[in-house]
Design a protein around this motif. Structure first.
Motif, PDB file in Angstrom:
ATOM      1  N   PRO A 135     -22.910  27.515  33.073  1.00  0.00           N
ATOM      2  CA  PRO A 135     -22.777  28.934  32.699  1.00  0.00           C
ATOM      3  C   PRO A 135     -21.578  29.625  33.341  1.00  0.00           C
ATOM      4  O   PRO A 135     -20.972  30.525  32.737  1.00  0.00           O
ATOM      5  CB  PRO A 135     -24.103  29.551  33.192  1.00  0.00           C
ATOM      6  CG  PRO A 135     -25.061  28.407  33.215  1.00  0.00           C
ATOM      7  CD  PRO A 135     -24.237  27.225  33.649  1.00  0.00           C
ATOM      8  N   ASP A 136     -21.220  29.230  34.567  1.00  0.00           N
ATOM      9  CA  ASP A 136     -20.078  29.835  35.254  1.00  0.00           C
ATOM     10  C   ASP A 136     -18.749  29.271  34.758  1.00  0.00           C
ATOM     11  O   ASP A 136     -17.800  30.013  34.505  1.00  0.00           O
ATOM     12  CB  ASP A 136     -20.180  29.598  36.768  1.00  0.00           C
ATOM     13  CG  ASP A 136     -21.119  30.588  37.435  1.00  0.00           C
ATOM     14  OD1 ASP A 136     -21.399  31.640  36.827  1.00  0.00           O
ATOM     15  OD2 ASP A 136     -21.577  30.306  38.551  1.00  0.00           O
ATOM     16  N   LEU A 137     -18.683  27.954  34.621  1.00  0.00           N
ATOM     17  CA  LEU A 137     -17.427  27.325  34.214  1.00  0.00           C
ATOM     18  C   LEU A 137     -17.168  27.461  32.714  1.00  0.00           C
ATOM     19  O   LEU A 137     -16.037  27.480  32.264  1.00  0.00           O
ATOM     20  CB  LEU A 137     -17.442  25.845  34.593  1.00  0.00           C
ATOM     21  CG  LEU A 137     -17.387  25.534  36.092  1.00  0.00           C
ATOM     22  CD1 LEU A 137     -17.543  24.042  36.330  1.00  0.00           C
ATOM     23  CD2 LEU A 137     -16.081  26.028  36.698  1.00  0.00           C
ATOM     24  N   MET A 138     -18.246  27.506  31.935  1.00  0.00           N
ATOM     25  CA  MET A 138     -18.188  27.637  30.475  1.00  0.00           C
ATOM     26  C   MET A 138     -17.555  26.408  29.819  1.00  0.00           C
ATOM     27  O   MET A 138     -18.177  25.721  29.032  1.00  0.00           O
ATOM     28  CB  MET A 138     -17.446  28.907  30.066  1.00  0.00           C
ATOM     29  CG  MET A 138     -18.126  30.187  30.525  1.00  0.00           C
ATOM     30  SD  MET A 138     -17.194  31.680  30.101  1.00  0.00           S
ATOM     31  CE  MET A 138     -17.157  31.579  28.308  1.00  0.00           C
ATOM     32  N   TRP A 139     -16.303  26.112  30.156  1.00  0.00           N
ATOM     33  CA  TRP A 139     -15.639  24.934  29.615  1.00  0.00           C
ATOM     34  C   TRP A 139     -16.215  23.680  30.267  1.00  0.00           C
ATOM     35  O   TRP A 139     -16.669  23.722  31.409  1.00  0.00           O
ATOM     36  CB  TRP A 139     -14.138  25.006  29.849  1.00  0.00           C
ATOM     37  CG  TRP A 139     -13.484  26.157  29.154  1.00  0.00           C
ATOM     38  CD1 TRP A 139     -13.100  27.347  29.721  1.00  0.00           C
ATOM     39  CD2 TRP A 139     -13.196  26.269  27.759  1.00  0.00           C
ATOM     40  NE1 TRP A 139     -12.566  28.169  28.764  1.00  0.00           N
ATOM     41  CE2 TRP A 139     -12.615  27.536  27.545  1.00  0.00           C
ATOM     42  CE3 TRP A 139     -13.363  25.409  26.678  1.00  0.00           C
ATOM     43  CZ2 TRP A 139     -12.202  27.974  26.300  1.00  0.00           C
ATOM     44  CZ3 TRP A 139     -12.945  25.837  25.424  1.00  0.00           C
ATOM     45  CH2 TRP A 139     -12.374  27.104  25.244  1.00  0.00           C
ATOM     46  N   PRO A 140     -16.214  22.544  29.577  1.00  0.00           N
ATOM     47  CA  PRO A 140     -16.785  21.321  30.133  1.00  0.00           C
ATOM     48  C   PRO A 140     -15.962  20.754  31.275  1.00  0.00           C
ATOM     49  O   PRO A 140     -14.749  20.968  31.352  1.00  0.00           O
ATOM     50  CB  PRO A 140     -16.796  20.368  28.937  1.00  0.00           C
ATOM     51  CG  PRO A 140     -15.679  20.852  28.069  1.00  0.00           C
ATOM     52  CD  PRO A 140     -15.696  22.344  28.197  1.00  0.00           C
TER      53      PRO A 140
ATOM     54  N   THR B  25     -20.112  17.215  31.632  1.00  0.00           N
ATOM     55  CA  THR B  25     -20.975  18.264  31.070  1.00  0.00           C
ATOM     56  C   THR B  25     -20.630  18.542  29.606  1.00  0.00           C
ATOM     57  O   THR B  25     -21.020  19.572  29.065  1.00  0.00           O
ATOM     58  CB  THR B  25     -20.851  19.571  31.875  1.00  0.00           C
ATOM     59  OG1 THR B  25     -19.497  20.064  31.790  1.00  0.00           O
ATOM     60  CG2 THR B  25     -21.232  19.367  33.323  1.00  0.00           C
ATOM     61  N   HIS B  26     -19.901  17.635  28.975  1.00  0.00           N
ATOM     62  CA  HIS B  26     -19.535  17.845  27.570  1.00  0.00           C
ATOM     63  C   HIS B  26     -20.773  17.974  26.685  1.00  0.00           C
ATOM     64  O   HIS B  26     -20.766  18.707  25.701  1.00  0.00           O
ATOM     65  CB  HIS B  26     -18.648  16.706  27.076  1.00  0.00           C
ATOM     66  CG  HIS B  26     -17.234  16.809  27.545  1.00  0.00           C
ATOM     67  ND1 HIS B  26     -16.275  17.546  26.881  1.00  0.00           N
ATOM     68  CD2 HIS B  26     -16.625  16.296  28.633  1.00  0.00           C
ATOM     69  CE1 HIS B  26     -15.129  17.465  27.538  1.00  0.00           C
ATOM     70  NE2 HIS B  26     -15.313  16.720  28.601  1.00  0.00           N
TER      71      HIS B  26
ATOM     72  N   ALA C  38     -25.735  22.853  36.546  1.00  0.00           N
ATOM     73  CA  ALA C  38     -26.007  24.226  36.969  1.00  0.00           C
ATOM     74  C   ALA C  38     -24.763  25.103  36.895  1.00  0.00           C
ATOM     75  O   ALA C  38     -24.859  26.327  36.754  1.00  0.00           O
ATOM     76  CB  ALA C  38     -26.567  24.230  38.387  1.00  0.00           C
ATOM     77  N   ALA C  39     -23.582  24.473  36.984  1.00  0.00           N
ATOM     78  CA  ALA C  39     -22.321  25.227  36.968  1.00  0.00           C
ATOM     79  C   ALA C  39     -21.836  25.536  35.556  1.00  0.00           C
ATOM     80  O   ALA C  39     -20.857  26.279  35.395  1.00  0.00           O
ATOM     81  CB  ALA C  39     -21.245  24.449  37.722  1.00  0.00           C
TER      82      ALA C  39
ATOM     83  N   GLU D  70     -26.023  10.664  39.828  1.00  0.00           N
ATOM     84  CA  GLU D  70     -27.168  11.179  39.072  1.00  0.00           C
ATOM     85  C   GLU D  70     -27.970  12.198  39.866  1.00  0.00           C
ATOM     86  O   GLU D  70     -28.396  13.219  39.319  1.00  0.00           O
ATOM     87  CB  GLU D  70     -28.074  10.012  38.673  1.00  0.00           C
ATOM     88  CG  GLU D  70     -29.309  10.447  37.894  1.00  0.00           C
ATOM     89  CD  GLU D  70     -30.213   9.289  37.546  1.00  0.00           C
ATOM     90  OE1 GLU D  70     -31.313   9.547  37.010  1.00  0.00           O
ATOM     91  OE2 GLU D  70     -29.832   8.131  37.809  1.00  0.00           O
ATOM     92  N   LYS D  71     -28.171  11.929  41.161  1.00  0.00           N
ATOM     93  CA  LYS D  71     -29.059  12.777  41.964  1.00  0.00           C
ATOM     94  C   LYS D  71     -28.357  13.992  42.570  1.00  0.00           C
ATOM     95  O   LYS D  71     -29.000  15.008  42.826  1.00  0.00           O
ATOM     96  CB  LYS D  71     -29.680  11.940  43.087  1.00  0.00           C
ATOM     97  CG  LYS D  71     -30.447  10.726  42.603  1.00  0.00           C
ATOM     98  CD  LYS D  71     -31.687  11.123  41.820  1.00  0.00           C
ATOM     99  CE  LYS D  71     -32.419   9.882  41.283  1.00  0.00           C
ATOM    100  NZ  LYS D  71     -32.822   8.948  42.316  1.00  0.00           N
ATOM    101  N   VAL D  72     -27.055  13.884  42.815  1.00  0.00           N
ATOM    102  CA  VAL D  72     -26.326  14.985  43.461  1.00  0.00           C
ATOM    103  C   VAL D  72     -25.373  15.685  42.496  1.00  0.00           C
ATOM    104  O   VAL D  72     -25.480  16.885  42.250  1.00  0.00           O
ATOM    105  CB  VAL D  72     -25.530  14.473  44.688  1.00  0.00           C
ATOM    106  CG1 VAL D  72     -24.698  15.605  45.286  1.00  0.00           C
ATOM    107  CG2 VAL D  72     -26.475  13.909  45.732  1.00  0.00           C
TER     108      VAL D  72
END
Length: 276
Positions: free
Chosen positions: A110-115, A132-133, A107-108, A98-100
Protein backbone atom coordinates in the motif's frame (compact mmCIF):
# COMPACT_ATOMS: atom_id res chain seq x y z
CA UNK A 1 47.35 -44.19 -9.87
CA UNK A 2 45.50 -41.12 -8.60
CA UNK A 3 45.88 -39.48 -12.01
CA UNK A 4 44.49 -42.58 -13.71
CA UNK A 5 41.48 -42.66 -11.34
CA UNK A 6 40.81 -38.99 -11.99
CA UNK A 7 40.89 -39.59 -15.75
CA UNK A 8 38.49 -42.51 -15.44
CA UNK A 9 36.10 -40.41 -13.35
CA UNK A 10 36.23 -37.54 -15.85
CA UNK A 11 35.53 -39.96 -18.68
CA UNK A 12 32.62 -41.46 -16.77
CA UNK A 13 31.15 -38.04 -16.00
CA UNK A 14 31.33 -37.10 -19.66
CA UNK A 15 29.22 -40.15 -20.51
CA UNK A 16 26.20 -38.65 -18.77
CA UNK A 17 24.04 -36.91 -21.35
CA UNK A 18 21.45 -34.23 -20.83
CA UNK A 19 17.96 -35.61 -20.25
CA UNK A 20 16.23 -33.58 -22.92
CA UNK A 21 12.68 -34.30 -21.81
CA UNK A 22 13.51 -33.15 -18.26
CA UNK A 23 15.03 -29.91 -19.57
CA UNK A 24 11.93 -29.31 -21.65
CA UNK A 25 9.65 -30.07 -18.72
CA UNK A 26 11.45 -27.55 -16.52
CA UNK A 27 11.27 -24.95 -19.31
CA UNK A 28 7.52 -25.51 -19.59
CA UNK A 29 7.05 -25.07 -15.84
CA UNK A 30 8.96 -21.78 -16.00
CA UNK A 31 6.96 -20.62 -19.02
CA UNK A 32 3.67 -21.40 -17.28
CA UNK A 33 4.84 -19.48 -14.23
CA UNK A 34 5.48 -16.40 -16.39
CA UNK A 35 2.30 -16.68 -18.47
CA UNK A 36 -0.44 -14.02 -17.98
CA UNK A 37 -2.74 -15.26 -15.26
CA UNK A 38 -0.51 -18.31 -14.81
CA UNK A 39 -2.31 -20.14 -17.61
CA UNK A 40 -1.32 -20.86 -21.20
CA UNK A 41 -2.17 -23.04 -24.18
CA UNK A 42 0.01 -25.76 -25.64
CA UNK A 43 0.42 -23.63 -28.78
CA UNK A 44 1.66 -20.60 -26.82
CA UNK A 45 4.01 -22.72 -24.73
CA UNK A 46 5.39 -24.40 -27.83
CA UNK A 47 6.22 -20.99 -29.31
CA UNK A 48 7.84 -19.69 -26.13
CA UNK A 49 9.92 -22.81 -25.48
CA UNK A 50 10.71 -23.66 -29.08
CA UNK A 51 9.30 -27.17 -28.72
CA UNK A 52 6.84 -28.96 -31.02
CA UNK A 53 3.26 -28.73 -29.80
CA UNK A 54 2.86 -32.52 -29.69
CA UNK A 55 5.89 -32.81 -27.43
CA UNK A 56 4.56 -30.00 -25.23
CA UNK A 57 1.24 -31.81 -24.90
CA UNK A 58 2.95 -35.07 -23.95
CA UNK A 59 5.12 -33.43 -21.29
CA UNK A 60 2.20 -31.45 -19.85
CA UNK A 61 0.12 -34.60 -19.56
CA UNK A 62 3.00 -36.22 -17.67
CA UNK A 63 3.17 -33.21 -15.34
CA UNK A 64 -0.60 -33.39 -14.92
CA UNK A 65 -0.41 -37.05 -13.96
CA UNK A 66 2.15 -36.10 -11.29
CA UNK A 67 -0.07 -33.26 -10.02
CA UNK A 68 2.08 -30.30 -11.07
CA UNK A 69 -0.38 -28.87 -13.63
CA UNK A 70 -4.09 -29.04 -14.40
CA UNK A 71 -6.11 -28.52 -17.53
CA UNK A 72 -7.81 -25.16 -17.98
CA UNK A 73 -11.42 -24.50 -18.91
CA UNK A 74 -10.61 -24.05 -22.61
CA UNK A 75 -9.20 -26.71 -24.90
CA UNK A 76 -5.41 -26.94 -24.73
CA UNK A 77 -5.03 -24.74 -21.64
CA UNK A 78 -2.92 -25.71 -18.63
CA UNK A 79 -2.03 -24.03 -15.35
CA UNK A 80 0.27 -24.75 -12.39
CA UNK A 81 -0.95 -26.28 -9.14
CA UNK A 82 0.33 -25.65 -5.62
CA UNK A 83 2.26 -28.91 -5.81
CA UNK A 84 5.09 -27.00 -7.54
CA UNK A 85 5.82 -25.28 -4.24
CA UNK A 86 6.98 -28.63 -2.86
CA UNK A 87 10.01 -28.39 -5.15
CA UNK A 88 11.54 -25.72 -2.90
CA UNK A 89 10.65 -27.16 0.52
CA UNK A 90 14.07 -28.72 1.00
CA UNK A 91 15.95 -25.43 0.74
CA UNK A 92 16.56 -23.94 4.19
CA UNK A 93 18.21 -20.98 2.46
CA UNK A 94 14.77 -19.92 1.26
CA UNK A 95 13.29 -19.79 4.76
CA UNK A 96 14.22 -16.19 5.47
CA UNK A 97 12.78 -15.10 2.14
CA UNK A 98 9.41 -16.68 2.87
CA UNK A 99 9.25 -16.03 6.62
CA UNK A 100 10.88 -12.58 6.80
CA UNK A 101 11.07 -10.81 3.45
CA UNK A 102 7.74 -11.78 1.89
CA UNK A 103 5.49 -10.61 4.77
CA UNK A 104 7.35 -7.30 4.97
CA UNK A 105 7.23 -6.80 1.21
CA UNK A 106 3.54 -7.60 1.05
CA UNK A 107 2.78 -5.25 3.95
CA UNK A 108 4.65 -2.47 2.11
CA UNK A 109 2.50 -2.73 -1.05
CA UNK A 110 0.00 0.00 0.00
CA UNK A 111 2.87 2.43 0.70
CA UNK A 112 5.08 1.59 -2.27
CA UNK A 113 2.15 1.08 -4.68
CA UNK A 114 4.49 0.05 -7.50
CA UNK A 115 5.77 -3.56 -7.38
CA UNK A 116 9.14 -4.44 -5.91
CA UNK A 117 11.52 -7.39 -6.11
CA UNK A 118 14.00 -8.89 -3.68
CA UNK A 119 17.13 -10.40 -5.23
CA UNK A 120 20.31 -12.15 -4.16
CA UNK A 121 23.56 -12.74 -6.02
CA UNK A 122 23.98 -15.99 -7.92
CA UNK A 123 26.53 -16.71 -10.64
CA UNK A 124 27.28 -13.05 -11.34
CA UNK A 125 23.60 -12.07 -11.65
CA UNK A 126 20.96 -10.86 -9.23
CA UNK A 127 18.28 -13.54 -9.09
CA UNK A 128 14.77 -12.47 -8.05
CA UNK A 129 13.87 -14.47 -4.94
CA UNK A 130 10.58 -12.79 -4.07
CA UNK A 131 8.31 -10.22 -5.68
CA UNK A 132 5.11 -8.25 -5.06
CA UNK A 133 4.06 -8.20 -8.72
CA UNK A 134 1.24 -10.58 -7.91
CA UNK A 135 -0.01 -8.26 -5.16
CA UNK A 136 0.41 -4.81 -6.73
CA UNK A 137 -2.47 -3.44 -8.79
CA UNK A 138 0.08 -1.40 -10.79
CA UNK A 139 2.23 -4.34 -11.87
CA UNK A 140 2.67 -4.97 -15.57
CA UNK A 141 4.74 -8.13 -15.09
CA UNK A 142 4.21 -11.68 -13.92
CA UNK A 143 6.48 -14.53 -12.95
CA UNK A 144 9.48 -12.42 -11.92
CA UNK A 145 10.67 -14.95 -9.35
CA UNK A 146 13.77 -16.72 -10.62
CA UNK A 147 14.55 -14.05 -13.23
CA UNK A 148 18.23 -13.18 -13.65
CA UNK A 149 19.04 -9.46 -13.57
CA UNK A 150 22.39 -8.29 -14.99
CA UNK A 151 24.54 -6.32 -12.55
CA UNK A 152 25.48 -3.44 -14.82
CA UNK A 153 22.17 -2.61 -16.49
CA UNK A 154 19.58 -2.99 -13.71
CA UNK A 155 18.96 -0.93 -10.60
CA UNK A 156 19.19 -3.91 -8.27
CA UNK A 157 22.44 -5.06 -9.83
CA UNK A 158 23.95 -1.59 -9.60
CA UNK A 159 22.86 -1.23 -5.96
CA UNK A 160 24.57 -4.51 -5.10
CA UNK A 161 27.71 -3.66 -7.07
CA UNK A 162 28.06 -0.31 -5.30
CA UNK A 163 27.62 -1.89 -1.87
CA UNK A 164 29.83 -4.99 -2.14
CA UNK A 165 33.40 -5.18 -0.91
CA UNK A 166 36.37 -4.47 -3.14
CA UNK A 167 37.39 -8.13 -3.12
CA UNK A 168 33.91 -9.36 -4.03
CA UNK A 169 33.58 -6.79 -6.78
CA UNK A 170 36.96 -7.79 -8.19
CA UNK A 171 35.85 -11.43 -8.25
CA UNK A 172 32.57 -10.56 -9.97
CA UNK A 173 34.29 -8.48 -12.63
CA UNK A 174 36.80 -11.25 -13.29
CA UNK A 175 33.99 -13.78 -13.66
CA UNK A 176 31.83 -11.60 -15.89
CA UNK A 177 34.79 -10.30 -17.87
CA UNK A 178 35.16 -13.74 -19.44
CA UNK A 179 31.87 -13.31 -21.28
CA UNK A 180 31.82 -12.25 -24.95
CA UNK A 181 28.61 -10.20 -24.76
CA UNK A 182 27.77 -6.66 -23.58
CA UNK A 183 28.02 -7.81 -19.97
CA UNK A 184 31.58 -8.97 -20.53
CA UNK A 185 32.48 -5.75 -22.31
CA UNK A 186 31.17 -3.70 -19.40
CA UNK A 187 33.02 -5.86 -16.87
CA UNK A 188 36.28 -5.11 -18.67
CA UNK A 189 35.58 -1.35 -18.74
CA UNK A 190 37.23 -0.37 -15.46
CA UNK A 191 36.60 3.36 -15.92
CA UNK A 192 32.94 2.79 -16.73
CA UNK A 193 32.48 0.58 -13.67
CA UNK A 194 34.13 3.12 -11.37
CA UNK A 195 31.92 5.87 -12.74
CA UNK A 196 28.79 3.75 -12.29
CA UNK A 197 29.68 2.97 -8.69
CA UNK A 198 30.58 6.59 -7.90
CA UNK A 199 27.31 7.90 -9.34
CA UNK A 200 25.28 5.33 -7.40
CA UNK A 201 26.99 6.10 -4.11
CA UNK A 202 26.71 9.85 -4.61
CA UNK A 203 23.00 9.58 -5.42
CA UNK A 204 22.37 7.29 -2.48
CA UNK A 205 20.42 4.73 -4.47
CA UNK A 206 20.69 2.91 -7.79
CA UNK A 207 18.76 3.79 -10.94
CA UNK A 208 17.86 2.07 -14.17
CA UNK A 209 16.11 4.40 -16.60
CA UNK A 210 15.34 1.86 -19.30
CA UNK A 211 19.02 0.90 -19.60
CA UNK A 212 18.27 -2.81 -19.76
CA UNK A 213 17.27 -3.41 -23.38
CA UNK A 214 14.98 -6.29 -22.46
CA UNK A 215 12.89 -4.00 -20.22
CA UNK A 216 13.47 -0.71 -22.03
CA UNK A 217 9.99 0.78 -21.32
CA UNK A 218 10.51 0.40 -17.56
CA UNK A 219 12.59 2.21 -14.97
CA UNK A 220 13.58 1.13 -11.48
CA UNK A 221 15.28 2.29 -8.32
CA UNK A 222 17.01 -0.02 -5.86
CA UNK A 223 18.91 -0.14 -2.57
CA UNK A 224 21.04 -2.88 -1.02
CA UNK A 225 19.80 -5.12 1.79
CA UNK A 226 22.31 -5.22 4.63
CA UNK A 227 22.15 -7.54 7.64
CA UNK A 228 24.49 -5.74 9.98
CA UNK A 229 27.64 -5.31 7.89
CA UNK A 230 26.78 -8.24 5.66
CA UNK A 231 25.46 -7.56 2.17
CA UNK A 232 22.72 -10.10 1.43
CA UNK A 233 20.95 -8.71 -1.63
CA UNK A 234 18.88 -5.81 -2.89
CA UNK A 235 15.32 -4.58 -3.32
CA UNK A 236 13.98 -2.55 -6.22
CA UNK A 237 10.86 -0.67 -7.23
CA UNK A 238 9.68 -0.98 -10.85
CA UNK A 239 7.49 1.40 -12.85
CA UNK A 240 7.00 2.63 -16.45
CA UNK A 241 9.63 5.24 -17.37
CA UNK A 242 7.10 8.02 -17.90
CA UNK A 243 5.00 7.29 -14.81
CA UNK A 244 7.09 8.76 -11.99
CA UNK A 245 9.20 11.92 -11.80
CA UNK A 246 12.59 12.01 -10.08
CA UNK A 247 11.38 14.39 -7.38
CA UNK A 248 8.52 12.05 -6.48
CA UNK A 249 10.89 9.09 -6.39
CA UNK A 250 13.24 10.78 -3.95
CA UNK A 251 10.59 12.37 -1.75
CA UNK A 252 7.93 9.68 -1.67
CA UNK A 253 9.18 6.26 -2.71
CA UNK A 254 12.88 6.14 -1.86
CA UNK A 255 12.44 6.60 1.92
CA UNK A 256 9.83 3.84 1.96
CA UNK A 257 12.01 1.48 -0.06
CA UNK A 258 14.96 2.13 2.24
CA UNK A 259 12.81 1.41 5.31
CA UNK A 260 11.73 -1.88 3.75
CA UNK A 261 15.34 -2.88 3.04
CA UNK A 262 16.43 -1.94 6.56
CA UNK A 263 13.59 -3.88 8.15
CA UNK A 264 14.31 -7.00 6.07
CA UNK A 265 17.99 -6.81 7.02
CA UNK A 266 17.19 -6.36 10.70
CA UNK A 267 14.56 -9.10 10.94
CA UNK A 268 16.63 -11.69 9.07
CA UNK A 269 19.51 -11.49 11.58
CA UNK A 270 18.38 -14.60 13.55
CA UNK A 271 18.14 -16.60 10.33
CA UNK A 272 21.65 -15.75 9.22
CA UNK A 273 22.99 -16.41 12.72
CA UNK A 274 21.48 -19.89 12.67
CA UNK A 275 22.87 -20.51 9.18
CA UNK A 276 26.35 -19.50 10.30
Amino acid sequence: MASSSHSLKAAADSDYKEVRSLSRGLALLQALNRAPGGIATTTALAEVCGVHRTTVKRILETLRAEGFVRRGEKEGQYYLTFVVRSLSEGFVDDDWVEKVALPLMRAAVPDLMWPCDLGTLEGGFMVVRESTHRFSMLSQHRGKIGEKLPLFFTAMGRAYLAACTVSERKGLLTLLGQRSDSIGAMARDSAGIEQLIAETRTRGYAVNDGDWDREAPFAAIAVPVMCGRRLVGGVNLIFPKTAVQTAEIEQRYLPRLKRLAQRIGKDMQPWLSNAD
